[in-house]
Every structure is written in C-alpha cells, then in structure tokens.
Design a protein around this motif. Structure first.
Motif, PDB file in Angstrom:
ATOM      1  N   VAL A 194      -1.583  10.013  -3.164  1.00  9.63           N
ATOM      2  CA  VAL A 194      -2.812  10.769  -3.413  1.00  9.63           C
ATOM      3  C   VAL A 194      -3.417  11.095  -2.058  1.00  9.63           C
ATOM      4  CG1 VAL A 194      -5.099  10.728  -4.472  1.00  9.63           C
ATOM      5  CG2 VAL A 194      -3.198   9.553  -5.588  1.00  9.63           C
ATOM      6  N   LYS A 195      -3.540  12.369  -1.770  1.00  9.06           N
ATOM      7  CA  LYS A 195      -4.020  12.792  -0.458  1.00  9.06           C
ATOM      8  C   LYS A 195      -5.389  12.176  -0.139  1.00  9.06           C
ATOM      9  CE  LYS A 195      -4.703  16.800   2.437  1.00  9.06           C
ATOM     10  NZ  LYS A 195      -4.642  18.247   2.525  1.00  9.06           N
ATOM     11  N   GLY A 196      -5.433  11.458   0.969  1.00 13.48           N
ATOM     12  CA  GLY A 196      -6.670  10.880   1.450  1.00 13.48           C
ATOM     13  C   GLY A 196      -7.020   9.518   0.888  1.00 13.48           C
ATOM     14  N   TYR A 197      -6.215   8.994  -0.055  1.00  9.98           N
ATOM     15  CA  TYR A 197      -6.520   7.698  -0.662  1.00  9.98           C
ATOM     16  C   TYR A 197      -5.259   6.845  -0.755  1.00  9.98           C
ATOM     17  CZ  TYR A 197     -10.976   9.653  -2.088  1.00  9.98           C
ATOM     18  OH  TYR A 197     -12.219  10.223  -2.087  1.00  9.98           O
ATOM     19  N   PRO A 198      -5.332   5.603  -0.281  1.00 11.18           N
ATOM     20  CA  PRO A 198      -4.188   4.705  -0.460  1.00 11.18           C
ATOM     21  C   PRO A 198      -4.207   4.124  -1.874  1.00 11.18           C
ATOM     22  CG  PRO A 198      -5.941   3.552   0.664  1.00 11.18           C
ATOM     23  CD  PRO A 198      -6.414   4.973   0.482  1.00 11.18           C
ATOM     24  N   LEU A 199      -3.050   3.779  -2.369  1.00 12.47           N
ATOM     25  CA  LEU A 199      -2.921   3.054  -3.624  1.00 12.47           C
ATOM     26  C   LEU A 199      -2.385   1.674  -3.293  1.00 12.47           C
ATOM     27  CD1 LEU A 199      -1.202   5.852  -5.755  1.00 12.47           C
ATOM     28  CD2 LEU A 199      -3.631   5.244  -5.717  1.00 12.47           C
ATOM     29  N   GLN A 200      -2.805   0.680  -4.034  1.00 13.23           N
ATOM     30  CA  GLN A 200      -2.317  -0.683  -3.848  1.00 13.23           C
ATOM     31  C   GLN A 200      -1.542  -1.105  -5.087  1.00 13.23           C
ATOM     32  OE1 GLN A 200      -2.795  -3.082  -1.309  1.00 13.23           O
ATOM     33  NE2 GLN A 200      -3.600  -1.427  -0.035  1.00 13.23           N
ATOM     34  N   VAL A 208      -3.209   0.502  -8.290  1.00  7.23           N
ATOM     35  CA  VAL A 208      -4.669   0.436  -8.229  1.00  7.23           C
ATOM     36  C   VAL A 208      -5.174   1.450  -7.217  1.00  7.23           C
ATOM     37  CG1 VAL A 208      -6.647  -1.088  -7.888  1.00  7.23           C
ATOM     38  CG2 VAL A 208      -4.484  -2.031  -8.746  1.00  7.23           C
ATOM     39  N   TRP A 209      -6.178   2.221  -7.627  1.00  4.09           N
ATOM     40  CA  TRP A 209      -6.749   3.262  -6.777  1.00  4.09           C
ATOM     41  C   TRP A 209      -8.141   2.832  -6.309  1.00  4.09           C
ATOM     42  CZ3 TRP A 209     -11.007   5.000  -9.491  1.00  4.09           C
ATOM     43  CH2 TRP A 209     -10.973   4.840 -10.877  1.00  4.09           C
ATOM     44  N   PRO A 210      -8.553   3.304  -5.129  1.00  3.02           N
ATOM     45  CA  PRO A 210      -9.879   2.964  -4.612  1.00  3.02           C
ATOM     46  C   PRO A 210     -10.939   3.928  -5.138  1.00  3.02           C
ATOM     47  CG  PRO A 210      -8.741   4.272  -3.002  1.00  3.02           C
ATOM     48  CD  PRO A 210      -7.781   4.082  -4.157  1.00  3.02           C
ATOM     49  N   ASP A 211     -12.203   3.545  -4.963  1.00  3.55           N
ATOM     50  CA  ASP A 211     -13.275   4.485  -5.298  1.00  3.55           C
ATOM     51  C   ASP A 211     -13.397   5.522  -4.182  1.00  3.55           C
ATOM     52  OD1 ASP A 211     -14.761   3.319  -3.193  1.00  3.55           O
ATOM     53  OD2 ASP A 211     -15.993   2.122  -4.545  1.00  3.55           O
ATOM     54  N   ARG A 212     -14.335   6.432  -4.307  1.00  2.00           N
ATOM     55  CA  ARG A 212     -14.467   7.513  -3.321  1.00  2.00           C
ATOM     56  C   ARG A 212     -14.789   7.019  -1.915  1.00  2.00           C
ATOM     57  NH1 ARG A 212     -17.162  11.751  -7.408  1.00  2.00           N
ATOM     58  NH2 ARG A 212     -15.159  12.494  -8.165  1.00  2.00           N
ATOM     59  N   ASP A 213     -15.332   5.797  -1.828  1.00  3.05           N
ATOM     60  CA  ASP A 213     -15.636   5.221  -0.521  1.00  3.05           C
ATOM     61  C   ASP A 213     -14.463   4.423   0.046  1.00  3.05           C
ATOM     62  OD1 ASP A 213     -18.250   6.261  -0.580  1.00  3.05           O
ATOM     63  OD2 ASP A 213     -18.941   4.539  -1.758  1.00  3.05           O
ATOM     64  N   GLY A 214     -13.353   4.388  -0.692  1.00  3.81           N
ATOM     65  CA  GLY A 214     -12.163   3.681  -0.220  1.00  3.81           C
ATOM     66  C   GLY A 214     -12.126   2.202  -0.580  1.00  3.81           C
ATOM     67  N   ALA A 215     -13.046   1.735  -1.420  1.00  8.97           N
ATOM     68  CA  ALA A 215     -13.093   0.317  -1.803  1.00  8.97           C
ATOM     69  C   ALA A 215     -12.288   0.093  -3.084  1.00  8.97           C
ATOM     70  CB  ALA A 215     -14.534  -0.124  -2.007  1.00  8.97           C
ATOM     71  N   PHE A 216     -11.563  -1.005  -3.112  1.00 12.82           N
ATOM     72  CA  PHE A 216     -10.769  -1.363  -4.276  1.00 12.82           C
ATOM     73  C   PHE A 216     -11.578  -2.252  -5.224  1.00 12.82           C
ATOM     74  CE2 PHE A 216      -7.502   0.052  -1.384  1.00 12.82           C
ATOM     75  CZ  PHE A 216      -6.649   0.737  -2.237  1.00 12.82           C
ATOM     76  N   PRO A 217     -11.171  -2.339  -6.506  1.00 14.61           N
ATOM     77  CA  PRO A 217     -11.948  -3.095  -7.488  1.00 14.61           C
ATOM     78  C   PRO A 217     -12.176  -4.557  -7.118  1.00 14.61           C
ATOM     79  CG  PRO A 217     -10.236  -1.831  -8.587  1.00 14.61           C
ATOM     80  CD  PRO A 217     -10.022  -1.679  -7.111  1.00 14.61           C
ATOM     81  N   SER A 239       0.862  -1.176   0.000  1.00 14.30           N
ATOM     82  CA  SER A 239       0.000   0.000   0.000  1.00 14.30           C
ATOM     83  C   SER A 239       0.901   1.228   0.000  1.00 14.30           C
ATOM     84  CB  SER A 239      -0.888   0.003   1.250  1.00 14.30           C
ATOM     85  OG  SER A 239      -1.737   1.118   1.244  1.00 14.30           O
ATOM     86  N   GLN A 240       0.534   2.199  -0.812  1.00 12.92           N
ATOM     87  CA  GLN A 240       1.257   3.468  -0.871  1.00 12.92           C
ATOM     88  C   GLN A 240       0.263   4.547  -0.452  1.00 12.92           C
ATOM     89  OE1 GLN A 240       4.632   3.778  -1.680  1.00 12.92           O
ATOM     90  NE2 GLN A 240       4.592   1.542  -1.573  1.00 12.92           N
ATOM     91  N   ASP A 241       0.374   4.997   0.778  1.00  8.91           N
ATOM     92  CA  ASP A 241      -0.634   5.880   1.365  1.00  8.91           C
ATOM     93  C   ASP A 241      -0.347   7.363   1.208  1.00  8.91           C
ATOM     94  OD1 ASP A 241      -1.925   3.566   2.205  1.00  8.91           O
ATOM     95  OD2 ASP A 241      -0.921   3.566   4.145  1.00  8.91           O
ATOM     96  N   ASP A 242       0.801   7.730   0.682  1.00 11.90           N
ATOM     97  CA  ASP A 242       1.180   9.141   0.657  1.00 11.90           C
ATOM     98  C   ASP A 242       1.365   9.703  -0.757  1.00 11.90           C
ATOM     99  OD1 ASP A 242       3.396   7.610   0.100  1.00 11.90           O
ATOM    100  OD2 ASP A 242       4.752   8.776   1.351  1.00 11.90           O
TER     101      ASP A 242
END
Length: 182
Positions: A100-106, A137-146, A95-98
């Motif tokens: 995109v502000k407010g969203y983790p990337l996987q 991979v980026w999450p949706d606005r609710d923080g859920a991944f595909p 996980s790369q949390d820093d």
C-alpha cells in the motif's frame, strides 16, 4: 509450530465423500487454487460490522501461511492479499512496505481460537484446523498500529480470544459467538 500437521487433508488432496455437494463458491475456490495457488474469499461489511478477506490455498500449494485482512474496503483487502499471496517466506513480525503506497503492513500470527469465527470456508477446504494464518495489519493515517493505540478498527487476532477487548470483532461473528471471560 504447524509443521507437524503439514499433511494436507484438503478437498483437493482428499476425497471426503462430499464432492457432489460443492456449490459454485466451493468450485470457484478449488479452481482458483488449482490455477493460481490460492483463492481470496471476502466477507462483505454489513449492519453487524466491517468486512474481511482471507486466502485459501497457500498452505496447500506451498506450505505457506494463509493471510487475512480486516476492516478496509473489500476490493482493497483482496488486492493486498493477492499481492502478498505471490510472496514466499511471509512470517510473523515482518513488515511489508511496498503493498500500500505510503503505508507499511505488519504480519502477525493468528491464534487458532479465532479460526471458527472468521475462516469458515478455509476450514471447509482444509478439513483440519488449525492451519497457519497471518493477519495483515494496517496502520492508521498517522502510521500507528492497533497495538500502539488500542484501536479496534481491525481485530487483534494475535491475542487469544479471551484476551481481546470486547467490540465488534468479538460479538455475533458469523460461525461462532466469542465471549470474553470476566
């Protein structure tokens, strides 16, 4: 998994006999790799579907996987890939949390069956697929991944092409048509 093929056969390390045929885009990739260690290539969204971006050169410069991102604004993806491109030790499942502000990337490992469909310029550069790629991979606005929602707003390249649900990412992709077996 890819370490056995680490001998670099890229256009920088090897003369493949076609250097006089390199166009401005090819020369730009080579120049960026020489100067920065990687280049970011973008494929703009069009009537066929969303765009995507990917790096070229991390494998050549450091032996690190290339990175790919799909379905967002091209400038956003290129910015994220440039930020991540500077990092070492990126691997599947991180996980790369820093970024995109407010969203983790996987980060997820890309199955080699997708390379011809999405990474044509990287194949030109390296001349030896498969090269290791990680999908960012980026999450949706609710923080859920595909993989949690089944969303196809970005491809699921961690799956073999035959296991991917049909959709915009599996039809008329530049370079190759990917079809799902019944």
């Amino acid at each position: 998994m890819y370490e056995a093929s680490r001998i670099c056969r890229c256009v920088i390390c090897h003369d493949h006999g076609d250097r006089d045929d390199y166009d401005a885009a090819d020369q730009g990739v080579i120049g960026n790799v020489n100067e920065f260690g990687w280049s970011v290539t973008g494929v703009a969204a069009d009537e066929q579907g969303p765009g995507w971006s990917y790096t070229i050169g991390r494998w050549h410069s450091r032996g690190e996987p290339e990175l790919a991102m799909f379905g967002l604004d091209l400038r956003v993806m290129q910015s994220c890939l440039n930020t991540l491109g500077q990092r070492e030790g990126l691997a599947d499942g991180q996980s790369q949390d820093d970024v995109v502000k407010g969203y983790p990337l996987q980060l997820r490992t890309v199955e080699p069956g997708w390379f011809k469909a999405f990474f044509g310029q990287a194949i030109w550069f390296y001349r030896q697929p498969p090269i290791p790629f990680l999908e960012v991979v980026w999450p949706d606005r609710d923080g859920a991944f595909p993989w949690e929602t089944g969303s196809l707003t970005q491809p699921h390249l961690w799956l073999p092409p035959a296991e991917h649900a049909p959709g915009v990412w599996t039809q008329d992709v530049p370079g190759e048509l990917i079809t799902r077996e019944p």
